[in-house]
Design an enzyme around this catalytic site. Structure first.
Site, PDB file in Angstrom:
ATOM      1  N   SER A 328       0.363  36.617  -8.940  1.00 23.15           N
ATOM      2  CA  SER A 328      -0.557  36.810 -10.052  1.00 23.15           C
ATOM      3  C   SER A 328       0.115  36.559 -11.401  1.00 23.15           C
ATOM      4  CB  SER A 328      -1.147  38.214  -9.956  1.00 23.15           C
ATOM      5  OG  SER A 328      -2.319  38.318 -10.706  1.00 23.15           O
ATOM      6  N   LYS A 353      -1.914  34.180  -5.797  1.00 23.90           N
ATOM      7  CA  LYS A 353      -3.105  34.908  -6.242  1.00 23.90           C
ATOM      8  C   LYS A 353      -3.533  34.360  -7.592  1.00 23.90           C
ATOM      9  CE  LYS A 353      -5.238  39.255  -7.382  1.00 23.90           C
ATOM     10  NZ  LYS A 353      -5.781  38.754  -8.664  1.00 23.90           N
ATOM     11  N   GLN A 357      -9.339  40.242 -12.332  1.00 26.06           N
ATOM     12  CA  GLN A 357     -10.306  41.320 -12.141  1.00 26.06           C
ATOM     13  C   GLN A 357     -10.554  42.085 -13.443  1.00 26.06           C
ATOM     14  OE1 GLN A 357      -7.761  40.785  -9.729  1.00 26.06           O
ATOM     15  NE2 GLN A 357      -9.400  39.659  -8.716  1.00 26.06           N
TER      16      GLN A 357
END
Length: 498
Positions: A328, A353, A357
């Site tokens: 991420s 990733k 969110q």
């Protein structure tokens, strides 16, 4: 023993911290800061996307959904069950189940629902430390999966590794539980012990791992200076991206530069990600404004680009260290440093990733964390479920990847299994040649075991019982902790001054 994550090949958005509370792994717009701080994290407030609305606007949208015709079927089902089901049902349970069911249909491990109790637990992580085992986890293929142990944590010391899938907690299966239900079973008070049965890739039988819970500090930045062939190489390790990470990084970088650093290694191995804003702030130190730091794309395909304000790169070389536990926000850093900065990436392929969110309060203390965006590299690549390939691939020595020695039956001459193979790799790493490393307990392996036992002041039986297995583990941990054995770091510094 305190094993540094950069010396253990650890297998990822904010991470689930298995302690008094936790949050989900991944790249987050919101990370527990103030509303003002949260709103500043959006680049395009006019985009027609829920994520670009203010908190009040989001609340209004949610409240206005109550009369939507599409929801009448849900209301009807609720009424039928509540009024007619054989047994009396709890109304709140039905509502919670409906919300959870909708999220389950998304088949997105990063879009999750947290009820009021879970959110109360979650909010406790704002403290400077918490108690637990110290690991980030995610739900992968419906299995609770270890992403990365936290630096200096009991989970790291006990030997948990990336991609370990938790099967049971203290003998109770976690199958069918959502991620937070499993976390609540694993977490606990300092000094208490938990036994995890884990399934590890490449190992046919489950492993049983005992972990004693402890206080878990939430420091995220560590720095050091190495002198190699007369040149000063600064090293900054980032273990996750939290609210204070960019400030800590800036302070560490400033000190290293004042101390005469001639090159920099940024180590994000085992870093599961975190806040979008913090990785941006760090990249603004290195990437000139002519190229985007990162791009964010919404459901309609509209892209927002983020830029720095600097005009020139640093006057010293930089390399980035990464591995399969880098995810991420760590991958944003790695991809951007490579694509926009031209810097080398050393290590192994990252996790993969590429989604973002947002936490959306439901008004009653519960929260939905929903995937709203995908992030793209400066060149527009989406690395989700692909990862980022290093420009210079380097693996650690094989003994870095060995497993805890789980001895039920003593290993002896003529045995042939994975546990023997694991021991053979350990012996090789400790300088005792077992003759082979294919899992067959040969006479050469027996001889190597005896030599190790003598060095460890054990009875030289040539057999591997629980005591010998424990000593092997301790010796391997010491090897892993020794900076001289960190081949990835050595290569990163070497590349720095080529």
């Amino acid at each position: 023993m305190n094993i540094k994550p950069r010396y253990v090949v650890l297998f990822l958005a904010l991470a689930v911290l298995l302690g008094a509370a936790g949050s989900y792994i991944g790249l987050e717009y919101f990370g527990g800061g103030s509303n003002e701080q949260s709103q500043e994290q959006y680049a395009n407030t006019e985009a027609e996307n829920f994520g670009s609305l203010t908190e009040e606007q989001q609340k209004e949208v949610i409240e206005n959904m109550g009369g939507d015709a599409d929801l009448k079927k849900v209301e009807q089902a609720y009424s039928v069950i509540e009024e007619n089901y054989l047994e009396e049902v709890d109304k709140q349970t039905l509502v919670e189940g409906a919300v959870q069911g909708m999220l389950d249909t998304l088949e997105d491990p990063y879009s999750v629902y947290m009820d009021q109790e879970t959110m109360e637990q979650f909010n406790q992580t704002i403290e400077s430390s918490f108690q637990g085992i110290g690991a980030e986890v995610s739900m992968v293929n419906d299995k609770v999966t270890i992403v990365a142990p936290i630096k200096g944590s009991p989970a790291e010391e006990a030997g948990l590794k990336p991609n370990d899938q938790i099967l049971t907690v203290d003998g109770e299966s976690v199958e069918g539980l959502d991620l937070y239900e499993a976390v609540l079973k694993i977490r606990g008070e300092k000094g208490t012990e938990v036994t995890l049965e884990v399934e590890r890739p490449g190992v046919s039988e489950p492993l049983s791992i005992d972990i004693t819970r402890d206080d878990i500090p939430l420091e995220t930045v560590y720095s050091d200076m190495k002198t190699v062939d007369g040149k000063k190489a600064g090293v900054i390790e980032i273990t996750s991206f939290s609210e204070k990470t960019s400030d800590e990084f800036h302070t560490a970088l400033e000190k290293l530069e004042k101390d005469g650093m001639e090159g920099l290694v940024i180590d994000v191995r085992g870093n599961p990600g975190g806040l979008f804003t913090d990785v941006q702030e760090i990249l603004k130190e290195f990437i000139p404004k002519d190229k985007p730091i990162v791009q964010v794309e919404d459901r309609s395909g509209e892209k927002t680009e983020y830029y720095s304000e600097i005009t020139e790169k640093k006057d010293y070389p930089v390399t980035v260290l990464m591995d399969e536990g880098s995810a991420s926000a760590s991958e944003i850093l790695a991809a951007t440093m490579n694509e926009a900065g031209g810097y080398d990436l050393v290590g192994t392929k990252s996790f993969g990733k590429g989604t973002v969110q947002q936490a959306i309060p439901m008004g009653d203390g519960s929260t939905i964390k929903l995937t709203l965006f995908k992030w793209l590299t400066p060149e527009g690549n989406w690395i989700h479920e692909k990862g980022i390939e290093p420009t210079v691939e380097v693996k650690q020595p094989e003994y870095f990847y060995t497993n805890p020695v789980d001895i039920e039956d003593t290993l002896t001459y003529n045995d042939n299994n994975e546990k023997v193979k694991n021991v053979q790799e350990m012996l090789k790493g400790l300088g005792h040649d077992p003759g082979r490393a294919d899992g067959y307990f040969s006479k050469e392996t027996e001889k190597a075991v005896k030599a190790f036992q003598k060095d460890a002041d054990l009875e030289a039986t040539g057999e591997v019982d629980e005591k010998t297995g424990g000593k092997l583990e301790e010796a391997i941990i010491e090897q892993v902790r020794d900076e001289a054995n960190d081949k990835q770091m050595d290569k990163a510094v070497e590349v720095l001054f080529e």
